[in-house]
Design a protein around this motif. Structure first.
Motif: not given
Length: 279
Positions: A72-76, A205-208
């Motif tokens: 999740g964090s990679f693609f965000s 996962f996303n915003i940060a």
């Protein structure tokens, strides 16, 4: 006649041969029996202990749950990239700076949850190291506290503000979710469970992850693209479903809403490739 028989038997060359031929065979079997040398035996014990320790750490750390954060964090983070030249090595170095502190925070969260649910896990998850007795409660507390210190310490050294406040939000929500103290232990409440997971997970996962890459790594102005909004909305519903997985059909309805929102937002995209791919 009796004496002749005895003499004849003792002089029989075949008997003499058998007598001396069989003895070395017996000796060969007894003297060649394998016994491990002390040094080799000790090395084997050390290797087995190391393997056993890694296996216990694997069970304790619940790596499968961390893989969701990695993806999740990679693609965000990729959403913040404007061109391919920013990928090597800027993007990957920056992504490692984000994921390492969050890995330590993940270990804190799963460890704290096992400490708080120790008696329950002895019945439902006896294979976990704490529940099985491989780790003592005291060692578990020391380990969990160490991971918490490593998480905030590494993020502080890196200096990324989005990463730091993401860790802080995750720490507060997941601690309140797990620990059994007055006004806490949010896992007893469905509403608080959904809130903790949806806010905590979408933040890390996303915003940060996006803000870390955009403002700290690439040094660009803060923006909130539609793609980030889409990922946050869909994943917030997804994590709410994860938190309420026992209510099966309600979860199915929420997933349908999430995928429907993705289709609608994707269909309204001005870019044809984005419209087709997302829909």
């Amino acid at each position: 006649m009796e004496n002749n028989t005895i003499i004849k038997t003792s002089l029989d060359p075949r008997s003499t041969f058998d007598k001396y031929e069989k003895r070395p065979l017996i000796n060969a079997v007894t003297t060649e029996s394998y016994e491990p040398k002390p040094q080799a035996h000790n090395s084997k014990i050390i290797i087995e202990s190391i393997i056993h320790g890694f296996d216990n750490f694997r069970k304790f750390s619940r790596f499968y749950a961390f893989m969701g954060l990695v993806a999740g964090s990679f693609f965000s983070s990729l959403l913040a990239v404007d061109n391919l030249s920013q990928l090597f090595p800027t993007f990957f170095n920056g992504y490692l700076q984000y994921i390492v502190p969050h890995f330590f925070m993940h270990l804190y969260i799963v460890g704290l949850n096992q400490l708080a649910d120790l008696e329950i896990d002895k019945i439902n998850k006896p294979y976990l190291p704490l529940a099985y007795g491989e780790f003592s409660f005291t060692n578990g507390v020391i380990t969990v506290a160490s991971f918490l210190f490593l998480s905030f310490g590494s993020a502080w050294m890196i200096g990324s503000k989005p990463s730091l406040w993401s860790l802080l939000v995750t720490f507060v929500l997941m601690t309140a979710y797990s620990i059994n103290l007055p006004f806490l232990r949010w896992k007893k409440s469905t509403t608080l469970t959904v809130m903790a997971h949806a806010i905590g997970m979408t933040t890390s996962f996303n915003i940060a992850a996006f803000m870390h890459m955009k403002t700290f790594v690439l040094k660009k102005a803060t923006t909130y693209p539609r793609s980030l909004f889409l990922a946050t909305v869909v994943m917030a519903i997804f994590f709410a479903v994860v938190a309420m997985a026992k209510v099966f059909w309600f979860c199915v309805s929420l997933l349908e809403i999430a995928y429907g929102a993705a289709i609608l937002i994707g269909a309204s995209s001005p870019f044809l490739w984005s419209k087709l791919f997302t829909t």
